[in-house]
Design an enzyme around this catalytic site. Structure first.
Site, mmCIF file in Angstrom:
data_model
loop_
_atom_site.group_PDB
_atom_site.id
_atom_site.type_symbol
_atom_site.label_atom_id
_atom_site.label_comp_id
_atom_site.label_asym_id
_atom_site.label_seq_id
_atom_site.Cartn_x
_atom_site.Cartn_y
_atom_site.Cartn_z
ATOM 1 N N LYS A 2 0.886 -1.174 0.000
ATOM 2 C CA LYS A 2 0.000 0.000 0.000
ATOM 3 C C LYS A 2 0.918 1.216 0.000
ATOM 4 O O LYS A 2 1.464 1.602 1.038
ATOM 5 C CB LYS A 2 -0.887 -0.024 1.251
ATOM 6 C CG LYS A 2 -2.214 0.725 1.117
ATOM 7 C CD LYS A 2 -2.111 2.182 0.722
ATOM 8 C CE LYS A 2 -1.807 3.098 1.891
ATOM 9 N NZ LYS A 2 -1.690 4.529 1.485
ATOM 10 N N CYS A 50 13.500 10.616 6.865
ATOM 11 C CA CYS A 50 13.300 10.172 8.246
ATOM 12 C C CYS A 50 14.526 10.467 9.103
ATOM 13 O O CYS A 50 14.400 10.844 10.254
ATOM 14 C CB CYS A 50 12.974 8.693 8.262
ATOM 15 S SG CYS A 50 14.195 7.703 7.378
ATOM 16 N N GLU A 64 9.538 1.122 10.878
ATOM 17 C CA GLU A 64 10.597 2.113 10.611
ATOM 18 C C GLU A 64 9.926 3.475 10.711
ATOM 19 O O GLU A 64 9.206 3.882 9.797
ATOM 20 C CB GLU A 64 11.181 1.903 9.210
ATOM 21 C CG GLU A 64 11.770 0.520 8.992
ATOM 22 C CD GLU A 64 13.102 0.319 9.701
ATOM 23 O OE1 GLU A 64 13.710 1.319 10.121
ATOM 24 O OE2 GLU A 64 13.526 -0.839 9.855
ATOM 25 N N GLU A 118 9.214 16.282 14.930
ATOM 26 C CA GLU A 118 9.671 16.022 13.569
ATOM 27 C C GLU A 118 8.946 16.982 12.625
ATOM 28 O O GLU A 118 7.720 16.962 12.529
ATOM 29 C CB GLU A 118 9.382 14.575 13.186
ATOM 30 C CG GLU A 118 9.926 14.217 11.821
ATOM 31 C CD GLU A 118 9.696 12.760 11.452
ATOM 32 O OE1 GLU A 118 8.579 12.260 11.666
ATOM 33 O OE2 GLU A 118 10.641 12.135 10.932
HETATM 34 P P1 NAP Z 1 2.441 8.402 7.576
HETATM 35 O O1 NAP Z 1 1.390 9.425 7.593
HETATM 36 O O2 NAP Z 1 2.678 7.605 8.804
HETATM 37 O O3 NAP Z 1 2.099 7.450 6.339
HETATM 38 C C1 NAP Z 1 2.902 6.346 5.981
HETATM 39 C C2 NAP Z 1 2.046 5.325 5.271
HETATM 40 O O4 NAP Z 1 1.042 4.836 6.170
HETATM 41 C C3 NAP Z 1 1.292 5.876 4.071
HETATM 42 O O5 NAP Z 1 1.198 4.881 3.084
HETATM 43 C C4 NAP Z 1 -0.077 6.165 4.657
HETATM 44 O O6 NAP Z 1 -1.089 6.221 3.698
HETATM 45 C C5 NAP Z 1 -0.243 4.999 5.598
HETATM 46 N N1 NAP Z 1 -1.220 5.199 6.670
HETATM 47 C C6 NAP Z 1 -1.695 6.364 7.191
HETATM 48 N N2 NAP Z 1 -2.586 6.113 8.174
HETATM 49 C C7 NAP Z 1 -2.680 4.768 8.281
HETATM 50 C C8 NAP Z 1 -3.435 3.897 9.131
HETATM 51 N N3 NAP Z 1 -4.265 4.342 10.067
HETATM 52 N N4 NAP Z 1 -3.279 2.563 8.978
HETATM 53 C C9 NAP Z 1 -2.433 2.066 8.057
HETATM 54 N N5 NAP Z 1 -1.710 2.840 7.221
HETATM 55 C C10 NAP Z 1 -1.828 4.185 7.338
HETATM 56 O O7 NAP Z 1 3.844 9.006 7.185
HETATM 57 P P2 NAP Z 1 4.147 10.042 6.031
HETATM 58 O O8 NAP Z 1 3.743 11.381 6.495
HETATM 59 O O9 NAP Z 1 3.623 9.532 4.749
HETATM 60 O O10 NAP Z 1 5.731 9.912 5.958
HETATM 61 C C11 NAP Z 1 6.564 10.625 6.769
HETATM 62 C C12 NAP Z 1 6.938 9.847 8.016
HETATM 63 O O11 NAP Z 1 7.584 8.636 7.659
HETATM 64 C C13 NAP Z 1 7.914 10.586 8.877
HETATM 65 O O12 NAP Z 1 7.563 10.441 10.218
HETATM 66 C C14 NAP Z 1 9.236 9.884 8.585
HETATM 67 O O13 NAP Z 1 10.201 10.012 9.577
HETATM 68 C C15 NAP Z 1 8.783 8.491 8.401
HETATM 69 N N6 NAP Z 1 9.787 7.714 7.654
HETATM 70 C C16 NAP Z 1 10.549 6.794 8.324
HETATM 71 C C17 NAP Z 1 11.536 6.073 7.660
HETATM 72 C C18 NAP Z 1 12.405 5.083 8.393
HETATM 73 O O14 NAP Z 1 13.071 4.280 7.743
HETATM 74 N N7 NAP Z 1 12.445 5.091 9.717
HETATM 75 C C19 NAP Z 1 11.734 6.278 6.284
HETATM 76 C C20 NAP Z 1 10.942 7.235 5.618
HETATM 77 C C21 NAP Z 1 9.957 7.933 6.338
HETATM 78 P P3 NAP Z 1 -1.543 7.678 3.130
HETATM 79 O O15 NAP Z 1 -0.364 8.228 2.436
HETATM 80 O O16 NAP Z 1 -2.644 7.372 2.220
HETATM 81 O O17 NAP Z 1 -1.943 8.482 4.314
#
Ligand code: NAP
Ligand code: MG
Length: 502
Positions: free
Chosen positions: A195, A304, A270, A404
């Site tokens: 997804k 991240c 992650e 963040e």
């Molecule tokens: P996010 O809002 O947590 O979304 C990540 C993924 O989860 C997206 O595909 C999102 O879909 C989905 N999602 C959202 N709500 C969900 C739910 N209730 N149940 C299941 N899936 C759900 O994160 P983001 O804003 O896209 O990305 C930024 C974040 O990712 C930052 O916090 C960053 O630090 C973190 N990150 C971490 C790493 C690592 O390796 N540690 C690497 C890259 C990014 P939608 O897009 O449709 O909402």
């Protein structure tokens, strides 16, 4: 849509994909619409213009994809030997290499990363990552520990693929993020439903199609697009998914833990970070200044492990701020497809507003805005462009130093001693990554051992190798992406006690 995307969209490279695959999931090797017929639009962040329309997946679509992935797991894929899986991954690496220009153009249009200074130079690292996983397919081994049991009992520890994996990935670099799921899935013989983020799904869809072209049986890798709270949540809760590999925010990570409780899924999380990057007075500033700056500003801060809390020894704070600000001013922010662009837009208006909100809050809480902080106008007014932003004299308690931001915003926090730097660096619920800049081996080793984070970069920032891997301490998640520990996460372990009485 303005001139930036019109030119790119009319290239023969993308037209077939964007036009013919519109509004479809990729399930069982075919393009299929949502059960409900619903769609969502996805935009080019450089122009604000419509880029493509995606299928809006919900429970029914996820159910369908999981059924297909289960059948594929039990079917012909089961009979692929490790050598055949390795060969397939290598064929995929060749195809990926061949289609790299198309994939990176698509990624740039979809999420705004600079094509020529960021995406295209990443080719070797991406192909090497795929090849690393090809080697892992031949490196899965059990154990035969010698036991102290009475009689003639032979003991073995066997390994078997966990089964159906649900992967949920973010928008900030899907081309790369997906490899750390596809790699272990294919190496171990699992199957997957991915997804992708609703704001950047296109390269994940295209990659799934290339995998089938490389010879992957249909149904082994499926992509369901849609909204996190709908398609993502349905995947995380699904009773027939054995493992979730989630990359995203810490908040959503908590939701995944709850959703996965029903059938006790294995989890790899992650999550977010607020990483410290620590500069000592004896550091080589010619290297530290650009290293620290790109550690925060790279990908417009949407990384991240961005080193957003920049701890600088007080005696060099003034010089460091001046040089980092000057470096920031040399960065070219603009059209992600232009040759000279260093930084592209943020992903959405919502993200831009969020980041601008943090800039405002930083000012109100007393941080000194040294440079940047404004949205770009003129030709770029329809996109979500922000200047690289630098705050000085920040204290570790301020909101900009604790939360963040996920934008190009650096906070410089002065310190006096190494012990103080260590205490400040660790005063965060996150623990994803960190950096240390110093010429003194004693200082370096103190930091390497003392910092509570999954990675410490010394006199460099942001290198990642799949053989080494990547993961978090504390609320930055658990599980390891890369290395032998990651492969183990995709395998069940089974003990066999074989009592031979004859
Ligand atoms: P996010 O809002 O947590 O979304 C990540 C993924 O989860 C997206 O595909 C999102 O879909 C989905 N999602 C959202 N709500 C969900 C739910 N209730 N149940 C299941 N899936 C759900 O994160 P983001 O804003 O896209 O990305 C930024 C974040 O990712 C930052 O916090 C960053 O630090 C973190 N990150 C971490 C790493 C690592 O390796 N540690 C690497 C890259 C990014 P939608 O897009 O449709 O909402
Ligand atoms: Mg997009």
């Amino acid at each position: 849509m303005n001139a930036i995307s019109n030119a790119a969209l009319s290239t023969p490279l993308l037209t077939p994909f964007l036009v013919e695959r519109n509004k479809k999931h990729f399930i069982d090797g075919r393009w299929v619409g949502s059960a409900s017929g619903e769609c969502i639009d996805t935009f080019n962040p450089a122009t604000g213009g419509l880029l493509a329309t995606l299928a809006r997946g919900r429970q029914e679509d996820v159910d369908r994809a999981v059924r297909v992935a289960r059948q594929a797991f039990e079917g012909p894929w089961r009979r692929f030997t490790p050598g055949q899986r390795q060969r397939l991954i290598m064929r995929f690496a060749e195809l990926f290499d061949k289609h790299f220009d198309e994939l990176t153009l698509l990624e740039s249009l979809d999420m705004g990363a600079p094509l020529h200074t960021r995406l295209r130079p990443g080719k070797a690292a991406l192909v090497q990552t795929i090849l690393y996983y090809a080697a892992q397919a031949r490196n899965i081994q059990g154990e035969t520990p010698h036991n102290s049991l009475p009689g003639q009992v032979t003991t073995m520890i066997l390994k078997a693929p966990v089964g159906v994996v649900g992967a949920i990935i973010p928008w900030n670099g899907p081309l790369f993020a997906q490899m750390h799921v596809l790699g272990p899935v294919l190496a171990t013989g699992c199957t997957a439903i991915i997804k992708p983020a609703e704001d950047a799904s296109l390269t994940v869809l295209r990659t799934a199609e290339l995998l089938v072209e490389a010879g992957l049986p249909p149904g082994v890798v499926n992509v369901v697009t849609g909204i996190g709270a709908e398609a993502g949540a349905a995947l995380a809760a699904h009773p027939d998914v054995n493992r979730i590999a989630f990359t995203g925010s810490t908040g959503v990570g908590r939701e995944i833990i709850k959703a996965s409780a029903g059938n006790m899924k294995r989890l790899q999380l992650e999550l977010g970070g607020k990483s410290p990057d620590i500069v000592f007075a004896d550091a080589d500033l010619d290297k530290a200044v650009p290293g620290v700056a790109m550690g925060v500003y790279g990908n417009s801060g949407q990384i991240c492990f961005a080193g957003t809390r920049v701890f600088v020894q007080r005696s060099i704070q003034a010089e460091f701020l001046e040089r980092m600000s000057a470096f920031g001013n040399t960065l070219k922010v603009g059209d992600p497809l232009a040759l000279e662009t260093d930084l592209g837009p943020l992903i959405t208006q919502r993200q831009l507003d969020r980041v601008l909100g943090y800039v405002e809050q930083g000012k109100q809480e007393g941080a000194a805005l040294v440079s940047g902080g404004r949205r770009l106008g003129g030709d770029l007014a329809n996109g979500y462009f922000l200047e690289p932003t630098l705050f000085g004299n920040v204290s570790n308690q301020m909101t900009v130093a604790q939360e963040e931001i996920f934008g190009p915003v650096a906070s410089v926090i002065p310190f006096d001693t190494a012990d103080e730097a260590l205490a400040l660096a660790n005063a965060t619920p996150y623990g994803l990554a960190s950096g240390v800049w110093s010429a003194n081996v004693n200082t370096v080793m103190k930091m390497v051992h003392g910092i509570q984070a999954g990675t410490v970069w010394v006199n460099c920032y942001g290198m990642v190798d799949p053989a080494v891997g990547f993961g978090g301490y504390k609320e930055s998640g658990y599980g390891w992406k890369g290395g032998a520990a990651q492969i183990d996460g995709y395998l069940y372990q089974k003990a066999a006690y074989i009592n031979v009485t004859a």
